[in-house]
Design an enzyme around this catalytic site. Structure first.
Site, PDB file in Angstrom:
ATOM      1  N   HIS A 160      -3.800   5.823  -1.150  1.00 39.67           N
ATOM      2  CA  HIS A 160      -3.943   7.128  -0.492  1.00 39.67           C
ATOM      3  C   HIS A 160      -5.266   7.188   0.278  1.00 39.67           C
ATOM      4  CE1 HIS A 160      -0.433   8.471  -2.550  1.00 39.67           C
ATOM      5  NE2 HIS A 160      -0.992   8.490  -3.737  1.00 39.67           N
TER       6      HIS A 160
ATOM      7  N   LYS B 209       1.710  12.633  -1.802  1.00 37.99           N
ATOM      8  CA  LYS B 209       2.933  13.463  -1.802  1.00 37.99           C
ATOM      9  C   LYS B 209       3.708  13.459  -0.480  1.00 37.99           C
ATOM     10  CE  LYS B 209       3.548  14.624  -5.165  1.00 37.99           C
ATOM     11  NZ  LYS B 209       3.944  13.654  -6.228  1.00 37.99           N
TER      12      LYS B 209
ATOM     13  N   SER C   8       4.031  20.255  -2.165  1.00 41.05           N
ATOM     14  CA  SER C   8       4.320  19.172  -3.104  1.00 41.05           C
ATOM     15  C   SER C   8       3.035  18.795  -3.865  1.00 41.05           C
ATOM     16  CB  SER C   8       4.869  17.964  -2.342  1.00 41.05           C
ATOM     17  OG  SER C   8       5.218  16.938  -3.220  1.00 41.05           O
TER      18      SER C   8
HETATM   19  P1  A3P Z   1       8.568  17.235  -3.562  1.00 38.25           P
HETATM   20  O1  A3P Z   1       7.446  17.572  -4.496  1.00 38.25           O
HETATM   21  O2  A3P Z   1       8.574  18.105  -2.339  1.00 38.25           O
HETATM   22  O3  A3P Z   1       9.904  17.203  -4.219  1.00 38.25           O
HETATM   23  P2  A3P Z   1       4.838  10.693  -3.320  1.00 38.25           P
HETATM   24  O4  A3P Z   1       5.754   9.626  -3.764  1.00 38.25           O
HETATM   25  O5  A3P Z   1       4.058  10.355  -2.108  1.00 38.25           O
HETATM   26  O6  A3P Z   1       3.990  11.186  -4.446  1.00 38.25           O
HETATM   27  O7  A3P Z   1       5.742  11.925  -2.816  1.00 38.25           O
HETATM   28  C1  A3P Z   1       6.481  12.675  -3.719  1.00 38.25           C
HETATM   29  C2  A3P Z   1       7.377  13.613  -2.942  1.00 38.25           C
HETATM   30  O8  A3P Z   1       8.417  12.831  -2.329  1.00 38.25           O
HETATM   31  C3  A3P Z   1       8.061  14.620  -3.846  1.00 38.25           C
HETATM   32  O9  A3P Z   1       8.316  15.754  -3.022  1.00 38.25           O
HETATM   33  C4  A3P Z   1       9.334  13.869  -4.195  1.00 38.25           C
HETATM   34  O10 A3P Z   1      10.373  14.682  -4.685  1.00 38.25           O
HETATM   35  C5  A3P Z   1       9.670  13.291  -2.821  1.00 38.25           C
HETATM   36  N1  A3P Z   1      10.613  12.174  -2.908  1.00 38.25           N
HETATM   37  C6  A3P Z   1      10.549  11.090  -3.697  1.00 38.25           C
HETATM   38  N2  A3P Z   1      11.627  10.318  -3.523  1.00 38.25           N
HETATM   39  C7  A3P Z   1      12.388  10.918  -2.591  1.00 38.25           C
HETATM   40  C8  A3P Z   1      13.646  10.607  -1.977  1.00 38.25           C
HETATM   41  N3  A3P Z   1      14.327   9.524  -2.330  1.00 38.25           N
HETATM   42  N4  A3P Z   1      14.119  11.457  -1.051  1.00 38.25           N
HETATM   43  C9  A3P Z   1      13.435  12.558  -0.695  1.00 38.25           C
HETATM   44  N5  A3P Z   1      12.259  12.917  -1.249  1.00 38.25           N
HETATM   45  C10 A3P Z   1      11.731  12.103  -2.183  1.00 38.25           C
END
Ligand code: A3P
Length: 290
Positions: free
Chosen positions: A103, A42, A133
């Site tokens: 991860h 996340k 998140s």
């Molecule tokens: P939130 O749950 O705070 O919205 P991962 O890809 O490592 O699983 O991380 C997911 C997190 O990154 C989520 O956070 C998601 O919304 C955010 N995220 C994904 N794409 C993004 C982008 N283009 N800009 C900002 N945040 C992004």
């Protein structure tokens, strides 16, 4: 149906499918041209995958879709629990260079990544937003253990009991080794603050040189708003049985500072005091607000 248990591998709690396939994971041999994206869950993995894929296809989103190797497939993790196919199996039919996410904490990354000097990009996100998140993700992702109530989740995070282990050790592990292992170390907050600057950093690290116009397009295509609507990036392909999007979408808020909507002042104080102790041995420039 899901809610897989976690089992420790060398002291790190990992979902049982990973633990049960550990020998194959540890023996995995990437190609030297493969690119590894490593994160604590996340922290911005998918965002970074999307940026790299577009960089490698000169900002052409259609070319990314047509690519014989679906490099930014959300599935391309070294190993994922079913029904998501295992990355190790998928990669047998994919030509390198592949963009592989993991991860795993640094000490559990298959050693051939380091032997082959694969380019490695690590993304870190401030602990509080990362935890928020992760909490929402654990609520909707049925392959993860039950998160339970928020107030009980905080101590589990602090004790490193969530899948993939301690956030503190994870971010520090890669930070300490970043120079020795030529890891590009990024921060989610920097990407939010100035996405163009960070896209350019990734581009240079990957020895690419794209025009200003293409870079602008990549910044636009990887904005939260566009990615949220992009089925290649928003995980809408994962069955509802696994990701219950009625609980939370994968692309949830994409903000810095959402932790303030979750932590009470007491929880925040308690967390910060513990954080100071756990992070005092490193000088890491995390920001919880921008
Ligand atoms: P939130 O749950 O705070 O919205 P991962 O890809 O490592 O699983 O991380 C997911 C997190 O990154 C989520 O956070 C998601 O919304 C955010 N995220 C994904 N794409 C993004 C982008 N283009 N800009 C900002 N945040 C992004």
């Amino acid at each position: 149906m899901y809610r897989f248990p976690v089992l420790p591998v060398r002291g790190i709690p990992l979902t049982n499918h990973i633990a049960n396939n550990w020998d194959a994971i540890w023996a995995f041999r990437p190609d030297p041209s493969d690119i590894l994206i490593a994160t604590y869950p996340k922290a911005g993995t998918t965002w970074t995958q999307e940026i790299i894929d577009l960089l490698r296809h000169n900002g052409d989103a259609d070319a990314c879709k047509r690519a014989p190797t679906p490099a930014r497939s959300p599935f391309l993790e070294i190993f994922s629990p079913p029904p998501i196919p295992s990355g190790i199996d998928l990669m047998k039919d994919m030509d390198p260079p592949r963009i592989i996410k993991t991860h795993l904490p640094l000490q559990l990354v298959p050693p051939a990544f380091w032997e082959n000097k694969c380019k490695t990009i690590y993304v870190a996100r401030n602990a509080k937003d990362n935890m928020v998140s992760y909490y929402h993700f654990d609520c909707m992702n049925k392959t993860q253990p039950e998160p339970g109530p928020w107030e009980g989740y905080i101590p589990k995070f602090m004790r490193g009991e969530l899948s993939w282990g301690s956030w503190y050790d994870h971010v520090k592990g890669y930070w300490m080794e970043r120079e020795k292992r030529n890891i590009l170390y990024l921060f989610y907050e920097d990407m939010k603050e100035n996405p163009r600057r960070e896209v350019e950093r990734i581009m240079k690290y990957l020895d690419l040189s794209l025009s200003d116009e293409v870079i602008s397009r990549i910044v636009e295509l990887t904005s939260f708003e566009i990615m949220k609507e992009n089925p290649m990036a928003n995980y809408s392909c994962i069955p509802e049985l696994v990701f219950d999007k009625s609980i939370s979408p994968f692309m949830r808020k994409g903000q810095v500072g959402d932790w303030r909507n979750h932590f009470t002042p007491e929880q925040s104080k308690m967390f910060d005091e513990d954080y100071e102790k756990k992070m005092k041995d490193v000088n890491m420039p995390f920001r919880t607000l921008i």
